[in-house]
Design a protein around this motif. Structure first.
Motif, short mmCIF file in Angstrom:
data_model
loop_
_atom_site.label_atom_id
_atom_site.label_comp_id
_atom_site.label_asym_id
_atom_site.label_seq_id
_atom_site.Cartn_x
_atom_site.Cartn_y
_atom_site.Cartn_z
N GLN A 1 0.20 -1.01 7.25
CA GLN A 1 1.55 -0.43 7.33
C GLN A 1 1.73 0.70 6.32
O GLN A 1 2.32 1.72 6.62
CB GLN A 1 2.60 -1.52 7.10
CG GLN A 1 2.78 -2.44 8.28
CD GLN A 1 3.75 -3.58 7.97
OE1 GLN A 1 3.94 -3.96 6.81
NE2 GLN A 1 4.34 -4.12 9.02
N GLU A 2 1.21 0.51 5.10
CA GLU A 2 1.29 1.57 4.10
C GLU A 2 0.55 2.83 4.57
O GLU A 2 1.06 3.94 4.40
CB GLU A 2 0.69 1.09 2.77
CG GLU A 2 1.54 0.11 2.02
CD GLU A 2 0.86 -0.39 0.74
OE1 GLU A 2 -0.19 0.18 0.33
OE2 GLU A 2 1.38 -1.34 0.13
N CYS A 3 -0.61 2.63 5.16
CA CYS A 3 -1.38 3.78 5.67
C CYS A 3 -0.60 4.50 6.77
O CYS A 3 -0.57 5.74 6.80
CB CYS A 3 -2.73 3.32 6.20
SG CYS A 3 -3.90 2.89 4.90
N ILE A 4 0.01 3.76 7.66
CA ILE A 4 0.79 4.36 8.75
C ILE A 4 1.98 5.12 8.19
O ILE A 4 2.28 6.24 8.62
CB ILE A 4 1.23 3.28 9.76
CG1 ILE A 4 0.01 2.76 10.52
CG2 ILE A 4 2.29 3.82 10.72
CD1 ILE A 4 0.27 1.52 11.35
N GLU A 5 2.66 4.55 7.20
CA GLU A 5 3.81 5.23 6.58
C GLU A 5 3.38 6.52 5.88
O GLU A 5 4.04 7.55 6.01
CB GLU A 5 4.50 4.29 5.59
CG GLU A 5 5.27 3.16 6.26
CD GLU A 5 5.81 2.14 5.27
OE1 GLU A 5 5.80 2.42 4.05
OE2 GLU A 5 6.25 1.07 5.72
N ILE A 6 2.29 6.45 5.13
CA ILE A 6 1.79 7.65 4.44
C ILE A 6 1.41 8.72 5.46
O ILE A 6 1.74 9.90 5.28
CB ILE A 6 0.59 7.29 3.53
CG1 ILE A 6 1.07 6.47 2.33
CG2 ILE A 6 -0.13 8.55 3.05
CD1 ILE A 6 -0.04 5.86 1.50
N HIS A 7 0.76 8.32 6.53
CA HIS A 7 0.38 9.27 7.58
C HIS A 7 1.63 9.93 8.18
O HIS A 7 1.66 11.14 8.38
CB HIS A 7 -0.43 8.57 8.68
CG HIS A 7 -0.79 9.47 9.80
ND1 HIS A 7 -1.75 10.45 9.70
CD2 HIS A 7 -0.31 9.55 11.06
CE1 HIS A 7 -1.84 11.10 10.84
NE2 HIS A 7 -0.98 10.56 11.69
N ALA A 8 2.66 9.15 8.44
CA ALA A 8 3.90 9.69 9.03
C ALA A 8 4.58 10.67 8.07
O ALA A 8 5.04 11.73 8.47
CB ALA A 8 4.85 8.55 9.41
N VAL A 9 4.62 10.31 6.78
CA VAL A 9 5.24 11.19 5.78
C VAL A 9 4.47 12.50 5.69
O VAL A 9 5.06 13.59 5.68
CB VAL A 9 5.30 10.48 4.40
CG1 VAL A 9 5.62 11.47 3.29
CG2 VAL A 9 6.32 9.36 4.43
N THR B 1 -0.17 -5.42 5.56
CA THR B 1 0.58 -4.65 4.57
C THR B 1 -0.11 -3.32 4.28
O THR B 1 0.53 -2.26 4.27
CB THR B 1 0.75 -5.46 3.27
OG1 THR B 1 1.44 -6.67 3.56
CG2 THR B 1 1.50 -4.66 2.22
#
Length: 146
Positions: A40-48, A37
């Motif tokens: 995944q949050e880190c990956i989402e923040i990086h993408a944003v 989890t």
């Protein structure tokens, strides 16, 4: 500026507890689930954030192009405006020389008044309100007559 400790998001948890015990499969799965989890949050923040940087880069490139276009227009305007002013001044000073040679005080006075009047005005004064210029530069359908 370094972020304050109070601004940072801290993930805390007690995986094993205060007493040493055997780790059950459920505890292991819960810890793994928590790791997935957070990853995944880190990956989402990086993408944003990467998307934000790309948008900012695109915006900057577009603004730089608009500035270069405006620069070209302003340069052309000044070249034309100052060329016209130079031609006008050349003609007036030529007339002044002729009037001085002829000792014609009335023509000398009129020519000097014309030189002073033109010298008082600025090519920028003809442009009007700079806010209107900015609005015109922002308008892609604006037609510039130089």
């Amino acid at each position: 500026m370094a972020p304050n400790k109070s601004d940072q998001k801290v993930y805390e948890g007690e995986v094993l507890g205060s007493v040493k015990r055997t780790i059950s499969a459920v505890d292991g799965f819960a810890a793994l689930s928590q790791l997935v989890t957070v990853a995944q949050e880190c990956i989402e923040i990086h993408a944003v954030e990467q998307t934000k940087r790309a948008r900012l880069h695109t915006y900057a490139a577009a603004e730089i192009q608009r500035i270069k276009s405006a620069e070209s227009i302003v340069k052309g305007y000044f070249e034309q405006s100052f060329a016209e002013r130079r031609a006008t001044f050349d003609a007036l000073f030529s007339r002044l020389d002729q009037a001085l040679e002829q000792e014609n005080s009335q023509v000398i006075s009129e020519v000097l008044r014309g030189i002073v009047d033109i010298a008082k005005t600025s090519p920028l004064a003809d442009l009007g309100d700079l806010g209107q210029i900015r609005a015109a530069l922002d308008d892609p359908d604006q037609v510039w007559d130089l």
